[in-house]
Design a protein around this motif. Sequence first.
Motif, PDB file in Angstrom:
ATOM      1  N   VAL A   1      30.822 -50.731  41.385  1.00 60.73           N
ATOM      2  CA  VAL A   1      31.133 -52.141  41.127  1.00 60.73           C
ATOM      3  C   VAL A   1      32.211 -52.630  42.083  1.00 60.73           C
ATOM      4  O   VAL A   1      32.153 -53.763  42.579  1.00 60.73           O
ATOM      5  N   ALA A   2      33.197 -51.789  42.366  1.00 55.44           N
ATOM      6  CA  ALA A   2      34.253 -52.178  43.300  1.00 55.44           C
ATOM      7  C   ALA A   2      33.700 -52.337  44.709  1.00 55.44           C
ATOM      8  O   ALA A   2      34.062 -53.274  45.439  1.00 55.44           O
ATOM      9  N   ALA A   3      32.816 -51.427  45.108  1.00 48.49           N
ATOM     10  CA  ALA A   3      32.222 -51.508  46.441  1.00 48.49           C
ATOM     11  C   ALA A   3      31.419 -52.793  46.614  1.00 48.49           C
ATOM     12  O   ALA A   3      31.464 -53.439  47.666  1.00 48.49           O
ATOM     13  N   ARG A   4      30.690 -53.187  45.574  1.00 46.23           N
ATOM     14  CA  ARG A   4      29.917 -54.433  45.658  1.00 46.23           C
ATOM     15  C   ARG A   4      30.840 -55.633  45.848  1.00 46.23           C
ATOM     16  O   ARG A   4      30.567 -56.524  46.650  1.00 46.23           O
ATOM     17  N   LEU A   5      31.940 -55.649  45.119  1.00 42.89           N
ATOM     18  CA  LEU A   5      32.885 -56.766  45.220  1.00 42.89           C
ATOM     19  C   LEU A   5      33.554 -56.812  46.594  1.00 42.89           C
ATOM     20  O   LEU A   5      33.969 -57.878  47.050  1.00 42.89           O
ATOM     21  N   ARG A   6      33.668 -55.653  47.250  1.00 40.11           N
ATOM     22  CA  ARG A   6      34.338 -55.586  48.549  1.00 40.11           C
ATOM     23  C   ARG A   6      33.375 -55.679  49.720  1.00 40.11           C
ATOM     24  O   ARG A   6      33.758 -55.473  50.864  1.00 40.11           O
ATOM     25  N   GLY A   7      32.120 -55.976  49.452  1.00 35.95           N
ATOM     26  CA  GLY A   7      31.151 -56.103  50.532  1.00 35.95           C
ATOM     27  C   GLY A   7      30.692 -54.777  51.087  1.00 35.95           C
ATOM     28  O   GLY A   7      30.260 -54.695  52.236  1.00 35.95           O
ATOM     29  N   GLY A   8      30.751 -53.720  50.282  1.00 39.61           N
ATOM     30  CA  GLY A   8      30.338 -52.389  50.705  1.00 39.61           C
ATOM     31  C   GLY A   8      31.483 -51.410  50.575  1.00 39.61           C
ATOM     32  O   GLY A   8      32.627 -51.803  50.305  1.00 39.61           O
ATOM     33  N   PRO A   9      31.202 -50.123  50.746  1.00 41.51           N
ATOM     34  CA  PRO A   9      32.254 -49.105  50.653  1.00 41.51           C
ATOM     35  C   PRO A   9      33.321 -49.322  51.731  1.00 41.51           C
ATOM     36  O   PRO A   9      33.073 -49.117  52.918  1.00 41.51           O
ATOM     37  N   HIS A  10      34.502 -49.740  51.321  1.00 40.47           N
ATOM     38  CA  HIS A  10      35.513 -50.135  52.304  1.00 40.47           C
ATOM     39  C   HIS A  10      36.028 -48.958  53.127  1.00 40.47           C
ATOM     40  O   HIS A  10      36.405 -49.119  54.277  1.00 40.47           O
ATOM     41  N   MET A  11      36.032 -47.749  52.542  1.00 42.48           N
ATOM     42  CA  MET A  11      36.517 -46.598  53.303  1.00 42.48           C
ATOM     43  C   MET A  11      35.480 -46.116  54.319  1.00 42.48           C
ATOM     44  O   MET A  11      35.838 -45.587  55.371  1.00 42.48           O
ATOM     45  N   VAL A  12      34.201 -46.305  54.032  1.00 42.54           N
ATOM     46  CA  VAL A  12      33.170 -45.964  55.019  1.00 42.54           C
ATOM     47  C   VAL A  12      33.303 -46.885  56.230  1.00 42.54           C
ATOM     48  O   VAL A  12      33.217 -46.454  57.386  1.00 42.54           O
ATOM     49  N   ARG A  13      33.524 -48.174  55.962  1.00 45.29           N
ATOM     50  CA  ARG A  13      33.717 -49.126  57.053  1.00 45.29           C
ATOM     51  C   ARG A  13      34.941 -48.746  57.887  1.00 45.29           C
ATOM     52  O   ARG A  13      34.912 -48.762  59.122  1.00 45.29           O
ATOM     53  N   LEU A  14      36.016 -48.370  57.223  1.00 47.76           N
ATOM     54  CA  LEU A  14      37.228 -47.980  57.931  1.00 47.76           C
ATOM     55  C   LEU A  14      36.991 -46.711  58.755  1.00 47.76           C
ATOM     56  O   LEU A  14      37.474 -46.591  59.886  1.00 47.76           O
ATOM     57  N   ALA A  15      36.215 -45.787  58.201  1.00 48.82           N
ATOM     58  CA  ALA A  15      35.899 -44.559  58.927  1.00 48.82           C
ATOM     59  C   ALA A  15      35.102 -44.845  60.199  1.00 48.82           C
ATOM     60  O   ALA A  15      35.311 -44.211  61.234  1.00 48.82           O
ATOM     61  N   ARG A  16      34.196 -45.814  60.137  1.00 47.40           N
ATOM     62  CA  ARG A  16      33.405 -46.160  61.328  1.00 47.40           C
ATOM     63  C   ARG A  16      34.304 -46.689  62.438  1.00 47.40           C
ATOM     64  O   ARG A  16      34.138 -46.335  63.615  1.00 47.40           O
ATOM     65  N   HIS A  17      35.239 -47.560  62.080  1.00 51.13           N
ATOM     66  CA  HIS A  17      36.144 -48.083  63.102  1.00 51.13           C
ATOM     67  C   HIS A  17      37.086 -46.999  63.612  1.00 51.13           C
ATOM     68  O   HIS A  17      37.447 -46.997  64.793  1.00 51.13           O
ATOM     69  N   CYS A  18      37.478 -46.110  62.724  1.00 50.80           N
ATOM     70  CA  CYS A  18      38.296 -44.969  63.137  1.00 50.80           C
ATOM     71  C   CYS A  18      37.541 -44.115  64.146  1.00 50.80           C
ATOM     72  O   CYS A  18      38.089 -43.720  65.180  1.00 50.80           O
ATOM     73  N   ALA A  19      36.273 -43.844  63.873  1.00 48.11           N
ATOM     74  CA  ALA A  19      35.466 -43.024  64.772  1.00 48.11           C
ATOM     75  C   ALA A  19      35.274 -43.694  66.123  1.00 48.11           C
ATOM     76  O   ALA A  19      35.305 -43.038  67.171  1.00 48.11           O
ATOM     77  N   SER A  20      35.062 -45.011  66.100  1.00 49.97           N
ATOM     78  CA  SER A  20      34.871 -45.746  67.350  1.00 49.97           C
ATOM     79  C   SER A  20      36.114 -45.660  68.231  1.00 49.97           C
ATOM     80  O   SER A  20      36.027 -45.407  69.440  1.00 49.97           O
ATOM     81  N   ARG A  21      37.274 -45.861  67.642  1.00 46.73           N
ATOM     82  CA  ARG A  21      38.516 -45.783  68.412  1.00 46.73           C
ATOM     83  C   ARG A  21      38.802 -44.348  68.842  1.00 46.73           C
ATOM     84  O   ARG A  21      39.279 -44.107  69.961  1.00 46.73           O
ATOM     85  N   ALA A  22      38.499 -43.391  67.979  1.00 46.92           N
ATOM     86  CA  ALA A  22      38.726 -41.983  68.318  1.00 46.92           C
ATOM     87  C   ALA A  22      37.913 -41.582  69.542  1.00 46.92           C
ATOM     88  O   ALA A  22      38.389 -40.817  70.394  1.00 46.92           O
ATOM     89  N   ALA A  23      36.688 -42.101  69.646  1.00 45.38           N
ATOM     90  CA  ALA A  23      35.854 -41.784  70.809  1.00 45.38           C
ATOM     91  C   ALA A  23      36.522 -42.259  72.094  1.00 45.38           C
ATOM     92  O   ALA A  23      36.461 -41.577  73.130  1.00 45.38           O
ATOM     93  N   GLU A  24      37.188 -43.412  72.035  1.00 44.72           N
ATOM     94  CA  GLU A  24      37.906 -43.919  73.208  1.00 44.72           C
ATOM     95  C   GLU A  24      39.081 -43.022  73.568  1.00 44.72           C
ATOM     96  O   GLU A  24      39.505 -42.972  74.728  1.00 44.72           O
TER      97      GLU A  24
END
Length: 224
Positions: free
Chosen positions: A112-135
Amino acid sequence: MRLPAMLDHAVDRALDLLLPPVCAGCGASGAPCCPGCESLLTSPSRLPCPSRAPAYALASYRGVPRRLVLAYKERGRRDLAPALGGLLAAALPLASGDTSNCWLVPAPSRRVAARLRGGPHMVRLARHCASRAAELGIRVNIAPALRLASDAEDAVGLDQARRAANLAGRVLPVPAALPPAGTGVVLLDDVITTGATAVACERALASGGVPVTGVLAVTSPRLR
């Protein structure tokens, strides 16, 4: 770039065009998180935590760092994900024993929290973390390998004992998403409050043969 990450990027770009960015930490115009506020999250420190793996946070859960986390997590500021993800990426060498091939497991959220936040917020944060880590030359794999049982309650306001009881047996592995058995992972979270979530996640991953080598969070009230 996988499709979900592409969609996140497209949404972030659309928001930038429609709404002039304002720093969620101090209100200054020009960026979702201004350089001054970012500088408050660039000195990750180890913190006391009941997890077996060492735990680190970028800043104490107060002032500007607290405002940034709340804005991202509860107030729809998805545009903070690139900045917060980048700050986490810079701290990965501290939390991971292998920066040549790092695995991230985002802490799970209630559905229910994930739906209210537009999706799993930590998964989204992990994706951006991975993108920057690759750089930065760090290869990162993301494994959304944990889920919360449907009867897990909101942990806000619960003390350490009640948080632990609330999570006991309710953090579950997702077998299809687990990294290879024996692979060390970094558990990623936004706030480490009592450490009960980190412990429950460790146990769930251990049941799938996956050890946690480090825990990394954006903030923690345990850090002073």
